[in-house]
Motif scaffolding. Sequence first.
Motif, PDB file in Angstrom:
ATOM      1  N   THR A   1     -24.272 -11.646   0.948  1.00 28.44           N
ATOM      2  CA  THR A   1     -24.835 -12.830   0.295  1.00 28.44           C
ATOM      3  C   THR A   1     -25.029 -12.525  -1.183  1.00 28.44           C
ATOM      4  OG1 THR A   1     -25.981 -13.565   2.298  1.00 28.44           O
ATOM      5  CG2 THR A   1     -26.794 -14.423   0.198  1.00 28.44           C
ATOM      6  N   GLN A   2     -24.657 -13.503  -2.029  1.00 27.66           N
ATOM      7  CA  GLN A   2     -24.835 -13.324  -3.464  1.00 27.66           C
ATOM      8  C   GLN A   2     -26.249 -13.728  -3.863  1.00 27.66           C
ATOM      9  OE1 GLN A   2     -21.722 -14.129  -6.548  1.00 27.66           O
ATOM     10  NE2 GLN A   2     -23.062 -15.869  -7.083  1.00 27.66           N
ATOM     11  N   LEU A   3     -26.872 -12.860  -4.669  1.00 24.04           N
ATOM     12  CA  LEU A   3     -28.190 -13.124  -5.234  1.00 24.04           C
ATOM     13  C   LEU A   3     -28.015 -13.352  -6.736  1.00 24.04           C
ATOM     14  CD1 LEU A   3     -30.041 -10.050  -3.643  1.00 24.04           C
ATOM     15  CD2 LEU A   3     -29.539 -12.245  -2.543  1.00 24.04           C
TER      16      LEU A   3
ATOM     17  N   ASP B   1     -24.498  -8.539  -5.075  1.00 24.07           N
ATOM     18  CA  ASP B   1     -23.955  -8.738  -3.721  1.00 24.07           C
ATOM     19  C   ASP B   1     -24.783  -7.881  -2.777  1.00 24.07           C
ATOM     20  OD1 ASP B   1     -22.029 -10.435  -4.657  1.00 24.07           O
ATOM     21  OD2 ASP B   1     -20.439  -8.920  -4.702  1.00 24.07           O
ATOM     22  N   LEU B   2     -25.488  -8.537  -1.853  1.00 25.36           N
ATOM     23  CA  LEU B   2     -26.346  -7.842  -0.899  1.00 25.36           C
ATOM     24  C   LEU B   2     -25.647  -7.821   0.454  1.00 25.36           C
ATOM     25  CD1 LEU B   2     -29.189  -6.527  -0.670  1.00 25.36           C
ATOM     26  CD2 LEU B   2     -29.985  -8.710   0.286  1.00 25.36           C
TER      27      LEU B   2
ATOM     28  N   ARG C   1     -22.892  -4.399  -5.111  1.00 33.04           N
ATOM     29  CA  ARG C   1     -22.581  -4.269  -6.538  1.00 33.04           C
ATOM     30  C   ARG C   1     -23.541  -5.135  -7.350  1.00 33.04           C
ATOM     31  NH1 ARG C   1     -18.283  -7.149  -4.533  1.00 33.04           N
ATOM     32  NH2 ARG C   1     -17.006  -5.272  -4.443  1.00 33.04           N
ATOM     33  N   VAL C   2     -23.675  -4.754  -8.614  1.00 29.57           N
ATOM     34  CA  VAL C   2     -24.495  -5.504  -9.563  1.00 29.57           C
ATOM     35  C   VAL C   2     -23.603  -5.906 -10.733  1.00 29.57           C
ATOM     36  CG1 VAL C   2     -26.483  -5.448 -11.121  1.00 29.57           C
ATOM     37  CG2 VAL C   2     -26.569  -4.210  -8.943  1.00 29.57           C
TER      38      VAL C   2
ATOM     39  N   SER D   1     -35.737  -5.449 -12.861  1.00 25.01           N
ATOM     40  CA  SER D   1     -35.504  -4.651 -11.640  1.00 25.01           C
ATOM     41  C   SER D   1     -34.078  -4.820 -11.144  1.00 25.01           C
ATOM     42  CB  SER D   1     -36.494  -5.057 -10.550  1.00 25.01           C
ATOM     43  OG  SER D   1     -37.819  -4.733 -10.916  1.00 25.01           O
ATOM     44  N   MET D   2     -33.575  -6.057 -11.213  1.00 23.40           N
ATOM     45  CA  MET D   2     -32.195  -6.312 -10.767  1.00 23.40           C
ATOM     46  C   MET D   2     -31.203  -5.493 -11.591  1.00 23.40           C
ATOM     47  SD  MET D   2     -32.271 -10.464 -10.184  1.00 23.40           S
ATOM     48  CE  MET D   2     -30.583 -10.573  -9.590  1.00 23.40           C
ATOM     49  N   LYS D   3     -31.431  -5.427 -12.900  1.00 21.28           N
ATOM     50  CA  LYS D   3     -30.508  -4.717 -13.776  1.00 21.28           C
ATOM     51  C   LYS D   3     -30.507  -3.213 -13.526  1.00 21.28           C
ATOM     52  CE  LYS D   3     -30.672  -8.078 -17.577  1.00 21.28           C
ATOM     53  NZ  LYS D   3     -30.885  -8.272 -19.036  1.00 21.28           N
TER      54      LYS D   3
END
Length: 582
Positions: free
Chosen positions: A46-48, A38-39, A27-28, A62-64
């Motif tokens: 693991t949370q990024l 959450d990867l 999820r983002v 890119s994350m968004k």
Amino acid sequence: MLRSHTCGELRNEHVGQKVTLSGWVQRVRDKGGLVWIDLRDRYGITQLVGEEGVTGADVLESMKNLGREYVIQVEGEVTERFSKNDKLATGDIEIKIAALTVLNGAKVPPFKIEDETDGGEDLRMKYRYLDLRRNPIRENLVLRHRLAKETRNYLDAQSFIEVETPVLIKSTPEGARDFLVPSRMNPGEFYALPQSPQTFKQLLMVSGFDRYYQIVKCFRDEDLRADRQPEFTQIDCELAFVTREDILNLFEGLMKHLLKEVKGVEVDNFPRMDYQDAMKYYGNDKPDIRFDMKLTDLNDVAQNKGFNVFDSAEIVLGICAEGCAEYTRKQIDQLTDWVKRPQIGAKGMVYVKCNPDGSFKSSVDKFYSQDDLKAWAEKCNAKPGDLILVLSGELNHTRKAMSELRLEMGERLGLRDKNTFKPLWVVNFPLLEWDEDTKRFHAMHHPFTSPVPEDLDKLETDPGSVNANAYDMVINGVEIGGGSIRIHDKEIQSRMFDALGFTKEEAQAQFGFLMEAFEFGAPPHGGIAFGFDRICSLFGGSDSIRDYIAFSKNTSGRDVMIDSPSPTNDEQLKELGIALRK
């Protein structure tokens, strides 16, 4: 490698390290100036984190734009989380992203890839490769792996050798229907897929491999249910120069080993129960002994009192539900409706409440006095406050219905704890059972099962009374394995074929290779086969084996993911010598 660590291994001791992770976007969460991801991989989550003014603008953008289930690679530094998550093994840390690479995009999945998914079973089976990403299914397959590993460890320590046996074999007339495979090189002839490696493992005993095992695929073309699949896996074992006691003790050891190493549970020696006692007191040959509530024969106290339903019945059976005398009429009516369902098939149910003051209230007070009902209570060991439930009718049908009612009451009363394991051996099965349709005997296990030595003389004169030198392992009402001492003498095997109604020609055509092998010095031998899928579901606390098989089939025997079985083309049929479709 595309990662330095997995998504489940980073802890506080890794804080300050530069790491590379790869996985799927669970999820983002975009809060504008802060973005969390959450990867996930099979090891954990693991949370990024990306932060405006700290993370590069292109990386933050890119994350968004990431979607669920995108496959990505990130580089960054392990930092301690301000707000820790005690529900995650990695919940004390997070990764400050320095670089992000999208390895592959993804369509929006048809259901949530989470422990509690919104996908129904049919949808999850169609997209099984997505379902396998969920933790519960992954954990089931890890459990399966551990059970297979520990099985091999135990059997290897007991000097067993793992030998692979053929998958394309000869069809035999006993047991379930075979799956047939046409032979292109031998037109008009067919292989069968093995229902078990039975004859091959016996031949291995003749060959001198005195301890064999195999974790093997088997195939049966039969109607399916929660604990059956058309292809399934067995822990298949055979031993030479052993008695029944040797086998029971050795495989008690296997199950104790699996329970201890995989579940952390220790059990005492397994009790032995005679087949006839299992049927008499539990109504089936796989009794759940986690709770008592035995079936009680009430014929001598319930019949000949003017109640025709009981007077005309072959058997009147009762069970005592402890502490249930306070059941309301509505609850009892619900139970009555439950036993009347087609799956159970009872015509009705009688109840007796054992009141706290010592009196009795029943649904048949018109026919039975307080003294009569007191006699029922004494036979059922019922105390004030208990409830007696009674069914009647033909023996086998009533036993089966009462067995189901007993299990249902055990479930309703919380007596069937899935974390409690109560194993036993059921022994002394009938060797043969009569089939009214074919008007002949069939082997209750298979035609290579030896009679107990003391019954051998009755094989021709009274075959129905012969007991088999056979045994089933049962845990919590589930038959997880069964086997027998085998016939190793050609003459006795020939007598067994006679009892089963085989002509000499039929026996020779089907099993001549085995009979001939026995002439070259077959040792006394026996074995057992465990339903590996059933063990997995039992250890996992589930009634269904499907979620313990990576790619299972539905109740129609279909793999809805790959759409199998499917039609083939005319050219293939022609090559196989099979008539073309019209």
